[in-house]
Design a protein around this motif. Structure first.
Motif, PDB file in Angstrom:
ATOM      1  N   VAL A 140       0.840  -1.186   0.000  1.00 34.84           N
ATOM      2  CA  VAL A 140       0.000   0.000   0.000  1.00 34.84           C
ATOM      3  C   VAL A 140       0.878   1.240   0.000  1.00 34.84           C
ATOM      4  N   HIS A 141       0.594   2.176  -0.890  1.00 35.32           N
ATOM      5  CA  HIS A 141       1.316   3.438  -0.944  1.00 35.32           C
ATOM      6  C   HIS A 141       0.571   4.432  -0.067  1.00 35.32           C
ATOM      7  N   GLY A 142       0.875   4.465   1.175  1.00 35.65           N
ATOM      8  CA  GLY A 142       0.172   5.341   2.084  1.00 35.65           C
ATOM      9  C   GLY A 142       0.148   4.718   3.464  1.00 35.65           C
ATOM     10  N   PRO A 143      -0.617   5.247   4.389  1.00 30.19           N
ATOM     11  CA  PRO A 143      -1.546   6.351   4.134  1.00 30.19           C
ATOM     12  C   PRO A 143      -0.826   7.696   4.090  1.00 30.19           C
ATOM     13  N   PHE A 144      -1.173   8.496   3.104  1.00 28.44           N
ATOM     14  CA  PHE A 144      -0.654   9.849   3.007  1.00 28.44           C
ATOM     15  C   PHE A 144      -1.696  10.784   3.612  1.00 28.44           C
ATOM     16  N   LEU A 145      -1.566  11.071   4.895  1.00 24.71           N
ATOM     17  CA  LEU A 145      -2.461  11.992   5.576  1.00 24.71           C
ATOM     18  C   LEU A 145      -1.825  13.371   5.501  1.00 24.71           C
ATOM     19  N   LEU A 146      -2.484  14.257   4.771  1.00 24.40           N
ATOM     20  CA  LEU A 146      -1.954  15.593   4.523  1.00 24.40           C
ATOM     21  C   LEU A 146      -2.806  16.577   5.312  1.00 24.40           C
ATOM     22  N   GLN A 147      -2.215  17.221   6.308  1.00 31.12           N
ATOM     23  CA  GLN A 147      -2.957  18.068   7.218  1.00 31.12           C
ATOM     24  C   GLN A 147      -2.512  19.521   7.122  1.00 31.12           C
ATOM     25  N   GLY A 148      -3.486  20.418   7.213  1.00 29.49           N
ATOM     26  CA  GLY A 148      -3.175  21.842   7.302  1.00 29.49           C
ATOM     27  C   GLY A 148      -2.546  22.426   6.065  1.00 29.49           C
ATOM     28  N   ALA A 153      -3.783  -3.576  -3.815  1.00 26.17           N
ATOM     29  CA  ALA A 153      -2.893  -3.687  -2.653  1.00 26.17           C
ATOM     30  C   ALA A 153      -1.763  -2.680  -2.734  1.00 26.17           C
ATOM     31  N   GLY A 154      -1.661  -1.965  -3.841  1.00 25.42           N
ATOM     32  CA  GLY A 154      -0.643  -0.936  -3.967  1.00 25.42           C
ATOM     33  C   GLY A 154      -1.238   0.424  -4.261  1.00 25.42           C
ATOM     34  N   GLU A 155      -2.536   0.603  -3.942  1.00 22.81           N
ATOM     35  CA  GLU A 155      -3.180   1.870  -4.233  1.00 22.81           C
ATOM     36  C   GLU A 155      -2.531   3.011  -3.465  1.00 22.81           C
ATOM     37  N   VAL A 156      -2.497   4.185  -4.097  1.00 24.15           N
ATOM     38  CA  VAL A 156      -2.087   5.386  -3.397  1.00 24.15           C
ATOM     39  C   VAL A 156      -3.252   5.842  -2.531  1.00 24.15           C
ATOM     40  N   GLN A 157      -3.028   5.942  -1.245  1.00 21.30           N
ATOM     41  CA  GLN A 157      -4.057   6.346  -0.308  1.00 21.30           C
ATOM     42  C   GLN A 157      -3.742   7.741   0.197  1.00 21.30           C
ATOM     43  N   MET A 158      -4.455   8.728  -0.322  1.00 26.63           N
ATOM     44  CA  MET A 158      -4.224  10.112   0.064  1.00 26.63           C
ATOM     45  C   MET A 158      -5.487  10.656   0.711  1.00 26.63           C
ATOM     46  N   GLU A 159      -5.340  11.275   1.868  1.00 30.55           N
ATOM     47  CA  GLU A 159      -6.453  11.927   2.529  1.00 30.55           C
ATOM     48  C   GLU A 159      -6.008  13.310   2.956  1.00 30.55           C
ATOM     49  N   VAL A 160      -6.836  14.295   2.639  1.00 28.93           N
ATOM     50  CA  VAL A 160      -6.518  15.689   2.915  1.00 28.93           C
ATOM     51  C   VAL A 160      -7.470  16.201   3.992  1.00 28.93           C
ATOM     52  N   ILE A 207      -8.458  19.598  -6.413  1.00 28.53           N
ATOM     53  CA  ILE A 207      -8.103  18.236  -6.012  1.00 28.53           C
ATOM     54  C   ILE A 207      -8.753  17.252  -6.956  1.00 28.53           C
ATOM     55  N   GLY A 208      -8.032  16.138  -7.234  1.00 26.09           N
ATOM     56  CA  GLY A 208      -8.572  15.074  -8.059  1.00 26.09           C
ATOM     57  C   GLY A 208      -9.337  14.077  -7.215  1.00 26.09           C
ATOM     58  N   SER A 209      -9.345  12.832  -7.625  1.00 30.62           N
ATOM     59  CA  SER A 209     -10.226  11.828  -7.025  1.00 30.62           C
ATOM     60  C   SER A 209      -9.658  11.258  -5.729  1.00 30.62           C
ATOM     61  N   HIS A 210      -9.694  12.053  -4.675  1.00 29.16           N
ATOM     62  CA  HIS A 210      -9.247  11.587  -3.369  1.00 29.16           C
ATOM     63  C   HIS A 210     -10.018  12.315  -2.292  1.00 29.16           C
TER      64      HIS A 210
END
Length: 792
Positions: A460-468, A487-494, A506-509
């Motif tokens: 898994v590429h993530g989790p990319f938790l992007l805050q502030g 199983a290798g999805e990029v997981q981005m959460e803003v 922002i795109g599809s996230h």
């Protein structure tokens, strides 16, 4: 007699000018000290070695020297000094000291690295024209701790010679500053020399060519800060290349262990760098690997090392590089006009490093050079202000203030250690996101913050938790590339972001608790700015507690990139609208948005929002109601689901009891991947899966198998899927994989005959299936690059 005593007293005083020095310590200017070491005082062009156990205090500026090797200690006296060398090697246990933590150096010290372009390699990979520490060498270079950078307190219009800052500064007349662009064009950054400083008012040597925004704005209770950053480029300690700039061959600084090709694990051989208050200029050697202005190289665990409050400008290749090195602190530095990546981790092994409050202005891309090993491996023709291969590091309070390509690029980073990864309170603005100069084709999808993954990596590429986050004035603010393997999805959460004045925010996230502004008071002539907010494109998109402001006619707060559906649908809740509107696709589309609370449709109750266009959405006309003023309809949830079933369409990923596959290792895989509709699973080689519900509930399912590793060796491998089915009324097809775009529904397919038993399935070398009627189970066997369809 009267004249004798004053003369004697003067003579005695002269004998006591310099205090007694410890043994093996002496001044560079003292020829007797050098003679005591069995050496002569260094002359112009001479190579110099300071022996182990010997401390030399540099108290004069010597003539230009050859190579200087420090096995003992070289310390700068507290006075203005310059040292010009071909190279300066600090070899363990030696040390170079200019100032200290307790008493920073307050005079002016200049180290100049000299010499023409050369392939000479001094001491295990150091090259030449360098300041280096290796095998336990120590650099302690501590200059003044200045106000490194701040922001404008008010807008500075074009033509002004004065700027007002948000805080008083300790900057001086004659020093240089850079004022960042606040437009889309990063080249509107400007360098000026200070003429006067009065508190927060700084007078410049000549008028500004561009306006620089300097106001805070408030929208729906949230503050948008688009004030221009202003950074100090001058420092009292300077490390520089000479005036010979042929081929971009500047000096370089490297800190490494015992080997140029192996991570150092022996603490005694790790070198150390504590650097603060230094100006790095005319450094880097263009198009040569490992030759950068400042570079930790294979140094292993470097806890306690830091690079702080320094500046980088007028350099020829990259800026700050952390390579196979952990736990360093890079804080409060200013980088301007870097060619190639400004700040980077190099191979993905780097962990625990902290990049905090650095200002990076106008990162420039390499010209594209075909068959260039540096570019092909590390993408400097697509230069990022922060190019990150090792994601398990911290990025806090940085400002990526303009560049020709992208700001933060997490490039094929692999698995993330969530306990180490931190991304908080960073600012991004003024990125063109243009095509790489001279490169063939286009660069594909990217954002000012761009995350890419290995398309078939089993992780898994993530989790990319992007805050502030604050992002403004970019063509596309946020983008994470989807990958082929769930199983290798990029997981981005803003979360807690403010996005404004972007072509696409922002795109599809997912994005939560955030503000998205189409247009602010920071006006820009660029037509694309403020065009789109959230652009849905082939990925699961969740919007919660998001406020949209100033999306007027010709723009859309929520939009679709293509009419043709390429992925799961959007889920929204808690949306607020301030002078904003949305408009969905005008063509045939399978798009649907679950509006949990009616904040998208304006109904105040749960519904499903779909485009009002004809074609694939025509079936909704009886059950759904047009939303006034936008190209959309709102449908009652259960009627919408029933219509999907009646027309043999997919349930959406948010439907109650949506099917999942359970992997044998316990991982649950949802019935969709991020580039295809639900009931389409992308599997991993060598795994076994079981559908968690009975097949008879669904019209059909599709599965495909990709290789587990990026460098596929051509040998087909298999995966097995078990589908519970209480009825034998089904057909299994092999699909032409190249046709498996969303919507084709396996247009070119071949029906498979069942095998007689599990043993036969186990030995099968082609896609096959067996149905165990007694157990009510279908056993499917897929091979690499195959796709199967099971249809009732």
């Amino acid at each position: 007699m009267r004249s004798f005593w004053p003369a004697l007293l003067l003579l005695l005083a002269a004998c006591q000018v310099s205090p007694a020095l410890p043994p093996n310590t002496g001044y560079w200017s003292d020829a007797r000290f050098w003679a005591g070491l069995g050496l002569s005082k260094p002359q112009e062009g001479q190579d110099v070695t300071i022996p182990a156990g010997v401390r030399v205090i540099l108290d004069e500026s010597p003539p230009p020297l050859g190579g200087v090797t420090v096995l003992g200690e070289l310390e700068f006296a507290r006075k203005d000094l310059s040292l010009t060398v071909r190279y300066l090697m600090v070899h363990g246990p030696g040390a170079l000291r200019i100032g200290s933590e307790e008493a920073p150096f307050t005079h002016r010290a200049v180290i100049t690295l000299s010499g023409p372009p050369s392939d000479e390699d001094v001491m295990l990979g150091m090259g030449t024209k360098f300041l280096g520490a290796m095998m336990g060498g120590r650099l302690e270079i501590i200059g003044e701790n200045r106000v490194a950078w701040t922001k404008l307190a008010q807008t500075a219009p074009a033509g002004t010679t004065q700027i007002r800052l948000v805080e008083p500064v300790d900057w001086r007349v004659g020093e240089e500053v850079v004022i960042a662009s606040t437009a889309l064009d990063p080249h509107q950054a400007e360098v000026r020399t200070i003429r006067a400083v009065q508190g927060t008012l700084v007078t410049l040597d000549r008028p500004l060519a561009y306006g620089h925004f300097g106001e805070l704005q408030t929208f729906a209770g949230r503050v948008l800060d688009e004030r221009a950053e202003v950074g100090l480029l001058s420092r009292n300690i300077v490390i520089q290349g000479d005036d010979n700039q042929a081929e971009g061959f500047g000096g370089h600084v490297m800190v490494m262990g015992a080997s140029p090709s192996r991570r150092e694990t022996n603490p005694a051989l790790r070198s150390h760098a504590r650097v603060r208050g230094v100006e790095f200029r005319r450094l880097g050697q263009f198009n040569r690997l490992a030759r950068y202005p400042f570079h930790w190289h294979y140094n292993g665990d470097s806890s306690g090392d830091y690079l702080e409050n320094s500046s980088f400008h007028s350099n020829f290749q990259r800026g700050i590089v952390v390579h196979s090195t952990d736990n360093v602190l890079v804080r409060n530095n200013v980088l301007y006009g870097t060619l190639g990546h400004s700040v980077m981790t190099e191979d993905g092994s780097e962990q625990g490093n902290r990049f905090e409050r650095n200002l990076v202005v106008l990162t420039r891309a390499f010209p594209y050079l075909p068959s260039n090993p540096i570019q092909e491996a590390q993408n400097d023709h697509k230069a990022a202000s922060f190019w990150i291969k090792g994601p398990s590091n911290a990025f806090v309070g940085n400002a990526a203030a303009g560049g020709e390509f992208t700001a933060f690029w997490f490039d094929n980073v692999g698995a993330v250690d969530a306990s180490r990864f931190e991304f908080r309170d960073n600012v991004i603005h003024s990125y063109l996101l243009g095509k790489a100069i001279g490169a063939p084709g286009n660069t594909g999808d990217l954002g000012a913050l761009w995350i890419t993954g290995d398309r078939a990596a089993p992780r898994v590429h993530g989790p990319f938790l992007l805050q502030g986050l604050t992002i403004y004035k970019t063509r596309s603010a946020l983008w994470a590339n989807p990958v082929g393997d769930p199983a290798g999805e990029v997981q981005m959460e803003v979360r807690d972001a403010v996005l404004a004045d972007n072509g696409v925010a922002i795109g599809s996230h997912g994005i939560r608790d955030s503000l998205i502004v189409g247009k602010s008071a920071n006006l820009d002539a660029e037509g694309e700015i403020g065009r789109l907010g959230v652009q849905e494109y082939g990925g699961t998109t969740t919007l919660e507690n998001v406020t949209f402001v100033n999306f007027g006619p010709g723009t859309s707060a929520i939009a679709t990139r293509n009419c043709f559906r390429e992925g799961p649908n959007m889920v929204v809740e808690g949306l607020r609208w301030v002078d904003a509107q949305f408009s969905l696709c005008n063509g045939s589309s399978d798009l649907s948005i679950l509006d949990r609370d009616g904040s998208l449709s304006g109904t105040g109750r749960m519904g499903v929002v779909v485009p009002a266009a004809p074609g694939s959405q025509a079936m909704y006309t009886q059950a759904c109601t047009l939303i006034a003023g936008v190209n959309a309809r709102v449908c009652p949830v259960w009627e919408y689901f029933n219509l999907l079933l009646e027309t043999d369409r997919f349930f959406r990923s948010y439907a109650p009891d949506a099917p999942n596959l359970l992997r044998d290792d316990g991982v649950v895989q949802s019935g969709s991947d991020i580039s295809n509709p639900p009931f389409y699973w992308t599997l991993i080689e060598g795994q076994r899966y079981t559908l968690q519900t009975d097949l008879t509930r669904w019209q059909y399912v599709r599965l495909r198998l990709y290789p587990k590793y990026k460098n596929y060796d051509g040998v087909p491998r298999a995966a097995v899927v078990v589908l519970p089915s209480s009825t034998p009324a089904f057909t299994v097809y092999r699909c032409a994989l190249e046709l498996q775009r969303p919507g084709t529904q396996c247009a070119e397919k071949t029906e498979l005959a069942p095998l007689g038993g599990l043993a036969e399935l186990e030995s099968a070398s082609q896609p096959a299936y067996h149905y165990d009627a007694a157990a009510g189970r279908i056993y499917l066997k897929l091979f690499t690059h195959t796709s199967l369809l099971v249809q009732r």
